[in-house]
Design an enzyme around this catalytic site. Structure first.
Site, PDB file in Angstrom:
ATOM      1  CB  CYS A  32      -0.908   0.004   1.249  1.00  0.00           C
ATOM      2  SG  CYS A  32      -2.321  -1.211   1.317  1.00  0.00           S
ATOM      3  CB  CYS A  36      -3.468   2.451   1.862  1.00  0.00           C
ATOM      4  SG  CYS A  36      -5.006   1.620   1.630  1.00  0.00           S
ATOM      5  CB  CYS A  63      -3.466  -2.061  -1.739  1.00  0.00           C
ATOM      6  SG  CYS A  63      -5.126  -1.301  -0.990  1.00  0.00           S
ATOM      7  CB  CYS A  66      -3.944   2.957  -1.599  1.00  0.00           C
ATOM      8  SG  CYS A  66      -2.877   1.748  -1.334  1.00  0.00           S
TER       9      CYS A  66
END
Ligand SMILES: [Zn+2]
Length: 347
Positions: A32, A36, A63, A66
Protein backbone atom coordinates in the site's frame (compact mmCIF):
# COMPACT_ATOMS: atom_id res chain seq x y z
CA UNK A 1 14.58 7.20 6.78
CA UNK A 2 13.94 5.63 10.18
CA UNK A 3 11.51 2.74 10.39
CA UNK A 4 9.71 4.57 13.18
CA UNK A 5 9.12 7.59 10.89
CA UNK A 6 7.70 5.31 8.20
CA UNK A 7 5.47 3.57 10.70
CA UNK A 8 4.15 6.89 11.99
CA UNK A 9 3.37 7.87 8.38
CA UNK A 10 1.48 4.60 7.91
CA UNK A 11 -0.64 4.89 11.05
CA UNK A 12 -1.47 8.53 10.31
CA UNK A 13 -2.20 7.84 6.57
CA UNK A 14 0.27 10.61 5.75
CA UNK A 15 0.04 11.38 1.99
CA UNK A 16 3.29 13.35 2.14
CA UNK A 17 5.12 10.03 2.07
CA UNK A 18 3.29 8.68 -1.00
CA UNK A 19 5.95 8.14 -3.61
CA UNK A 20 8.65 8.02 -0.96
CA UNK A 21 7.99 4.43 0.09
CA UNK A 22 5.33 1.74 0.10
CA UNK A 23 4.58 -0.71 2.87
CA UNK A 24 3.84 -4.38 2.36
CA UNK A 25 1.86 -6.67 4.66
CA UNK A 26 3.29 -10.17 5.02
CA UNK A 27 0.01 -11.76 6.09
CA UNK A 28 -2.02 -10.55 3.10
CA UNK A 29 0.68 -10.30 0.42
CA UNK A 30 -0.48 -6.79 -0.45
CA UNK A 31 1.42 -3.50 -0.56
CA UNK A 32 0.00 0.00 0.00
CA UNK A 33 0.82 3.67 -0.20
CA UNK A 34 1.36 5.31 3.23
CA UNK A 35 -1.91 7.22 2.79
CA UNK A 36 -4.01 4.07 2.30
CA UNK A 37 -7.12 4.18 4.46
CA UNK A 38 -7.30 0.39 4.79
CA UNK A 39 -7.12 -1.17 8.28
CA UNK A 40 -3.77 -0.54 9.94
CA UNK A 41 -1.80 -3.77 10.01
CA UNK A 42 0.24 -5.13 12.88
CA UNK A 43 3.68 -3.55 12.67
CA UNK A 44 5.48 -6.88 13.00
CA UNK A 45 3.92 -7.95 9.69
CA UNK A 46 5.02 -4.84 7.78
CA UNK A 47 7.93 -4.51 5.35
CA UNK A 48 8.96 -1.29 3.61
CA UNK A 49 10.04 -0.82 0.01
CA UNK A 50 11.18 2.27 -1.85
CA UNK A 51 9.21 1.57 -5.00
CA UNK A 52 6.24 -0.42 -6.27
CA UNK A 53 8.61 -2.46 -8.42
CA UNK A 54 10.67 -3.51 -5.42
CA UNK A 55 7.57 -4.59 -3.53
CA UNK A 56 6.39 -6.56 -6.54
CA UNK A 57 9.79 -8.21 -7.00
CA UNK A 58 9.48 -9.33 -3.39
CA UNK A 59 6.20 -11.02 -4.34
CA UNK A 60 3.60 -8.47 -3.19
CA UNK A 61 0.51 -7.36 -5.13
CA UNK A 62 -0.72 -3.76 -5.36
CA UNK A 63 -3.59 -2.88 -3.00
CA UNK A 64 -6.82 -2.44 -4.98
CA UNK A 65 -7.94 0.34 -2.72
CA UNK A 66 -4.99 2.75 -2.93
CA UNK A 67 -2.93 1.58 -5.92
CA UNK A 68 -5.56 0.19 -8.28
CA UNK A 69 -5.53 3.35 -10.32
CA UNK A 70 -1.89 3.11 -11.42
CA UNK A 71 -0.16 6.43 -11.67
CA UNK A 72 0.09 7.43 -15.28
CA UNK A 73 2.94 9.90 -15.22
CA UNK A 74 2.44 11.18 -18.76
CA UNK A 75 -1.16 12.09 -17.97
CA UNK A 76 -0.16 13.71 -14.71
CA UNK A 77 2.54 15.81 -16.37
CA UNK A 78 0.19 16.91 -19.14
CA UNK A 79 -2.51 17.85 -16.67
CA UNK A 80 -0.03 19.72 -14.46
CA UNK A 81 1.44 21.66 -17.39
CA UNK A 82 -2.01 22.69 -18.58
CA UNK A 83 -2.85 23.83 -15.06
CA UNK A 84 0.39 25.83 -14.64
CA UNK A 85 -0.05 27.55 -18.01
CA UNK A 86 -3.64 28.51 -17.16
CA UNK A 87 -2.70 30.28 -13.90
CA UNK A 88 -2.28 34.02 -13.64
CA UNK A 89 0.82 33.78 -11.51
CA UNK A 90 3.27 31.07 -10.66
CA UNK A 91 1.20 28.52 -8.75
CA UNK A 92 2.35 26.94 -5.51
CA UNK A 93 3.72 23.41 -5.80
CA UNK A 94 1.05 22.23 -3.37
CA UNK A 95 -1.70 23.70 -5.57
CA UNK A 96 -0.45 21.92 -8.69
CA UNK A 97 0.04 18.68 -6.77
CA UNK A 98 -3.49 18.93 -5.36
CA UNK A 99 -4.84 19.53 -8.85
CA UNK A 100 -3.42 16.21 -10.06
CA UNK A 101 -4.31 14.44 -6.81
CA UNK A 102 -0.81 13.72 -5.52
CA UNK A 103 1.31 14.76 -2.57
CA UNK A 104 3.75 17.60 -3.39
CA UNK A 105 6.79 15.30 -3.00
CA UNK A 106 5.36 12.58 -5.15
CA UNK A 107 4.20 15.01 -7.80
CA UNK A 108 7.52 16.84 -7.89
CA UNK A 109 9.34 13.54 -8.40
CA UNK A 110 7.05 12.32 -11.19
CA UNK A 111 7.20 15.68 -12.95
CA UNK A 112 10.96 16.12 -12.69
CA UNK A 113 11.71 12.52 -13.68
CA UNK A 114 9.42 12.72 -16.68
CA UNK A 115 10.28 16.17 -17.97
CA UNK A 116 13.85 16.67 -16.81
CA UNK A 117 13.02 19.99 -15.14
CA UNK A 118 11.20 20.86 -11.94
CA UNK A 119 7.64 22.22 -11.98
CA UNK A 120 9.12 25.54 -10.86
CA UNK A 121 11.50 25.69 -13.83
CA UNK A 122 8.71 24.75 -16.18
CA UNK A 123 6.59 27.53 -14.75
CA UNK A 124 9.44 30.05 -15.05
CA UNK A 125 10.21 28.97 -18.60
CA UNK A 126 6.62 29.37 -19.64
CA UNK A 127 6.43 32.85 -18.17
CA UNK A 128 9.72 33.72 -19.79
CA UNK A 129 8.27 32.84 -23.21
CA UNK A 130 5.15 34.92 -22.61
CA UNK A 131 7.15 37.85 -21.30
CA UNK A 132 9.62 37.84 -24.21
CA UNK A 133 6.84 37.66 -26.72
CA UNK A 134 4.99 40.60 -25.20
CA UNK A 135 8.11 42.72 -25.09
CA UNK A 136 8.85 41.89 -28.70
CA UNK A 137 5.31 42.91 -29.64
CA UNK A 138 6.16 46.24 -28.10
CA UNK A 139 4.15 46.02 -24.87
CA UNK A 140 5.44 48.18 -22.07
CA UNK A 141 7.38 46.38 -19.38
CA UNK A 142 4.87 46.66 -16.55
CA UNK A 143 2.03 45.49 -18.79
CA UNK A 144 4.08 42.57 -20.04
CA UNK A 145 4.99 41.75 -16.46
CA UNK A 146 1.40 41.63 -15.43
CA UNK A 147 0.34 39.59 -18.45
CA UNK A 148 3.11 37.06 -17.89
CA UNK A 149 1.94 36.56 -14.34
CA UNK A 150 4.64 38.29 -12.35
CA UNK A 151 3.24 39.82 -9.24
CA UNK A 152 6.13 42.12 -8.42
CA UNK A 153 8.86 43.79 -10.38
CA UNK A 154 11.61 42.58 -8.07
CA UNK A 155 10.64 39.06 -8.98
CA UNK A 156 10.87 39.81 -12.70
CA UNK A 157 14.26 41.42 -12.40
CA UNK A 158 15.57 38.39 -10.61
CA UNK A 159 13.99 36.26 -13.31
CA UNK A 160 15.25 38.39 -16.17
CA UNK A 161 18.74 38.29 -14.82
CA UNK A 162 18.64 34.53 -14.51
CA UNK A 163 17.01 33.65 -17.81
CA UNK A 164 17.49 36.47 -20.26
CA UNK A 165 20.86 37.62 -18.98
CA UNK A 166 19.92 41.30 -19.18
CA UNK A 167 17.41 43.68 -17.71
CA UNK A 168 13.94 43.78 -19.30
CA UNK A 169 14.67 47.27 -20.58
CA UNK A 170 17.80 46.15 -22.39
CA UNK A 171 15.93 43.19 -23.80
CA UNK A 172 13.13 45.37 -25.04
CA UNK A 173 15.66 47.53 -26.79
CA UNK A 174 16.71 44.33 -28.54
CA UNK A 175 20.41 45.02 -28.45
CA UNK A 176 20.08 48.69 -29.37
CA UNK A 177 23.07 50.33 -30.94
CA UNK A 178 24.26 47.00 -32.20
CA UNK A 179 24.90 46.84 -35.87
CA UNK A 180 24.05 43.67 -37.66
CA UNK A 181 24.86 43.08 -41.28
CA UNK A 182 22.89 40.59 -43.26
CA UNK A 183 22.78 39.14 -46.68
CA UNK A 184 20.25 37.02 -48.57
CA UNK A 185 21.38 34.58 -51.20
CA UNK A 186 19.94 31.76 -53.17
CA UNK A 187 21.67 28.44 -52.52
CA UNK A 188 21.23 24.73 -53.10
CA UNK A 189 18.75 24.61 -50.19
CA UNK A 190 16.58 27.55 -51.22
CA UNK A 191 17.03 31.02 -49.74
CA UNK A 192 19.66 31.57 -47.09
CA UNK A 193 19.88 34.58 -44.79
CA UNK A 194 23.20 35.16 -43.06
CA UNK A 195 23.56 37.85 -40.41
CA UNK A 196 26.64 38.83 -38.46
CA UNK A 197 27.94 41.24 -35.88
CA UNK A 198 31.49 42.45 -36.09
CA UNK A 199 32.49 39.43 -33.99
CA UNK A 200 30.91 36.65 -35.98
CA UNK A 201 27.82 35.09 -37.47
CA UNK A 202 24.73 35.53 -35.32
CA UNK A 203 22.06 34.02 -37.53
CA UNK A 204 21.83 31.66 -40.48
CA UNK A 205 18.31 30.84 -41.60
CA UNK A 206 17.09 28.72 -44.47
CA UNK A 207 13.70 29.10 -46.11
CA UNK A 208 11.75 29.53 -49.31
CA UNK A 209 10.55 33.07 -48.85
CA UNK A 210 12.92 36.03 -48.76
CA UNK A 211 10.50 38.28 -46.92
CA UNK A 212 9.67 35.73 -44.26
CA UNK A 213 13.39 35.44 -43.51
CA UNK A 214 13.76 39.23 -43.28
CA UNK A 215 10.81 39.44 -40.89
CA UNK A 216 12.25 36.72 -38.66
CA UNK A 217 15.56 38.54 -38.47
CA UNK A 218 13.83 41.82 -37.62
CA UNK A 219 11.91 40.13 -34.81
CA UNK A 220 14.95 38.47 -33.32
CA UNK A 221 17.11 41.60 -33.42
CA UNK A 222 14.36 44.17 -33.31
CA UNK A 223 16.37 46.97 -31.71
CA UNK A 224 19.56 46.60 -33.73
CA UNK A 225 20.51 48.46 -36.88
CA UNK A 226 20.01 45.90 -39.59
CA UNK A 227 22.14 46.70 -42.57
CA UNK A 228 21.64 44.77 -45.77
CA UNK A 229 25.05 44.34 -47.17
CA UNK A 230 26.78 42.23 -49.72
CA UNK A 231 30.21 43.60 -49.01
CA UNK A 232 30.66 42.82 -45.32
CA UNK A 233 29.49 39.28 -45.67
CA UNK A 234 30.75 38.36 -49.10
CA UNK A 235 33.43 36.00 -47.95
CA UNK A 236 31.39 34.05 -45.41
CA UNK A 237 28.38 33.89 -47.69
CA UNK A 238 30.42 32.68 -50.61
CA UNK A 239 32.09 29.82 -48.74
CA UNK A 240 28.71 28.59 -47.49
CA UNK A 241 27.19 28.76 -50.96
CA UNK A 242 30.20 26.92 -52.44
CA UNK A 243 30.02 24.29 -49.73
CA UNK A 244 26.32 23.72 -50.43
CA UNK A 245 27.11 23.40 -54.12
CA UNK A 246 29.59 20.64 -53.27
CA UNK A 247 32.50 22.79 -54.40
CA UNK A 248 34.18 23.53 -51.10
CA UNK A 249 34.79 21.75 -47.80
CA UNK A 250 32.62 22.61 -44.81
CA UNK A 251 33.94 25.92 -43.42
CA UNK A 252 34.51 26.54 -39.71
CA UNK A 253 33.14 30.09 -39.47
CA UNK A 254 33.21 32.27 -36.34
CA UNK A 255 29.92 32.72 -34.51
CA UNK A 256 28.69 35.38 -32.11
CA UNK A 257 25.76 34.00 -30.12
CA UNK A 258 24.18 34.40 -26.73
CA UNK A 259 24.16 30.95 -25.21
CA UNK A 260 24.23 29.07 -21.95
CA UNK A 261 27.49 27.34 -21.06
CA UNK A 262 25.88 24.01 -21.89
CA UNK A 263 24.61 25.11 -25.30
CA UNK A 264 28.03 26.41 -26.16
CA UNK A 265 29.62 23.13 -25.11
CA UNK A 266 27.23 21.14 -27.31
CA UNK A 267 27.53 23.51 -30.26
CA UNK A 268 31.31 23.50 -30.15
CA UNK A 269 31.31 19.75 -29.98
CA UNK A 270 29.06 19.52 -33.06
CA UNK A 271 31.68 21.51 -34.96
CA UNK A 272 34.21 18.71 -34.37
CA UNK A 273 32.07 16.11 -36.16
CA UNK A 274 33.52 15.69 -39.65
CA UNK A 275 31.25 16.28 -42.64
CA UNK A 276 29.87 12.97 -43.88
CA UNK A 277 29.54 11.49 -40.40
CA UNK A 278 26.47 11.41 -38.18
CA UNK A 279 25.95 10.84 -34.48
CA UNK A 280 22.95 10.60 -32.19
CA UNK A 281 22.07 12.63 -29.10
CA UNK A 282 23.40 10.00 -26.69
CA UNK A 283 26.73 9.86 -28.55
CA UNK A 284 27.14 13.59 -27.99
CA UNK A 285 26.03 13.41 -24.36
CA UNK A 286 28.57 10.62 -23.78
CA UNK A 287 31.31 12.53 -25.56
CA UNK A 288 30.65 15.50 -23.26
CA UNK A 289 30.95 13.22 -20.23
CA UNK A 290 27.27 13.78 -19.37
CA UNK A 291 25.61 10.53 -20.46
CA UNK A 292 22.30 11.52 -18.86
CA UNK A 293 22.07 14.77 -20.81
CA UNK A 294 20.83 13.36 -24.16
CA UNK A 295 17.59 15.30 -23.87
CA UNK A 296 19.40 18.55 -23.12
CA UNK A 297 21.67 17.89 -26.10
CA UNK A 298 18.56 17.49 -28.26
CA UNK A 299 17.28 20.84 -27.00
CA UNK A 300 20.60 22.54 -27.74
CA UNK A 301 20.48 21.15 -31.29
CA UNK A 302 16.88 22.26 -31.78
CA UNK A 303 17.71 25.81 -30.68
CA UNK A 304 20.74 26.24 -32.92
CA UNK A 305 20.39 29.75 -34.42
CA UNK A 306 23.00 29.31 -37.13
CA UNK A 307 22.25 26.59 -39.67
CA UNK A 308 25.37 25.00 -41.22
CA UNK A 309 27.79 27.10 -39.15
CA UNK A 310 26.91 24.80 -36.24
CA UNK A 311 26.23 21.53 -38.08
CA UNK A 312 23.33 20.28 -35.97
CA UNK A 313 22.16 18.38 -39.06
CA UNK A 314 24.86 15.78 -38.34
CA UNK A 315 22.84 14.56 -35.35
CA UNK A 316 20.19 12.03 -36.25
CA UNK A 317 17.89 9.84 -34.12
CA UNK A 318 19.08 6.44 -32.93
CA UNK A 319 15.83 4.97 -34.20
CA UNK A 320 16.61 5.80 -37.83
CA UNK A 321 15.60 8.43 -40.37
CA UNK A 322 17.04 11.94 -40.42
CA UNK A 323 14.86 13.29 -37.59
CA UNK A 324 13.63 16.85 -37.26
CA UNK A 325 15.35 20.00 -38.48
CA UNK A 326 14.57 23.59 -37.63
CA UNK A 327 14.72 24.45 -41.33
CA UNK A 328 12.68 21.47 -42.62
CA UNK A 329 13.61 17.80 -42.60
CA UNK A 330 13.96 17.70 -46.42
CA UNK A 331 16.81 20.20 -46.17
CA UNK A 332 18.51 18.05 -43.56
CA UNK A 333 18.16 15.03 -45.82
CA UNK A 334 19.70 16.95 -48.73
CA UNK A 335 22.55 18.20 -46.56
CA UNK A 336 23.40 14.73 -45.33
CA UNK A 337 23.31 13.39 -48.89
CA UNK A 338 25.59 16.20 -49.97
CA UNK A 339 28.07 15.53 -47.16
CA UNK A 340 28.05 11.80 -47.78
CA UNK A 341 28.41 12.14 -51.54
CA UNK A 342 31.72 11.05 -52.99
CA UNK A 343 31.69 13.77 -55.59
CA UNK A 344 31.88 16.41 -52.93
CA UNK A 345 35.17 18.26 -52.93
CA UNK A 346 37.10 17.25 -49.84
CA UNK A 347 39.89 19.30 -48.47
ZN1 LIG B 1 -3.92 0.21 0.19
Amino acid sequence: MKTETKWQAVISNDAHYDGVFVYAIKTTGIYCKPSCKSRTPNHVNVEYYKTNEQAETAGYRACKRCLARQVNSQEIIKKACAFIVAQDGIPKLSAVAAHVGLSPNHFQKIFSDGLGISPRSFSDNHRQQVFKKLLQQGDDISGALYEAGFSSSSRVYEFAHRYIGMTPKAYQQGGKNHQIWYSLVSCALGMMLIAATEKGICSVQLGDDENALRIKLAQEFHGADLIESDKQLTKWTQVLVDYLAGQAAWPMLPYDLKATAFQRKVWDHLRTIPAGQTYNYSDVANALGQPKAARAVARACATNPVALVIPCHRIIPKSGGVGGYRWAAERKQKLLELEQSEERVLK
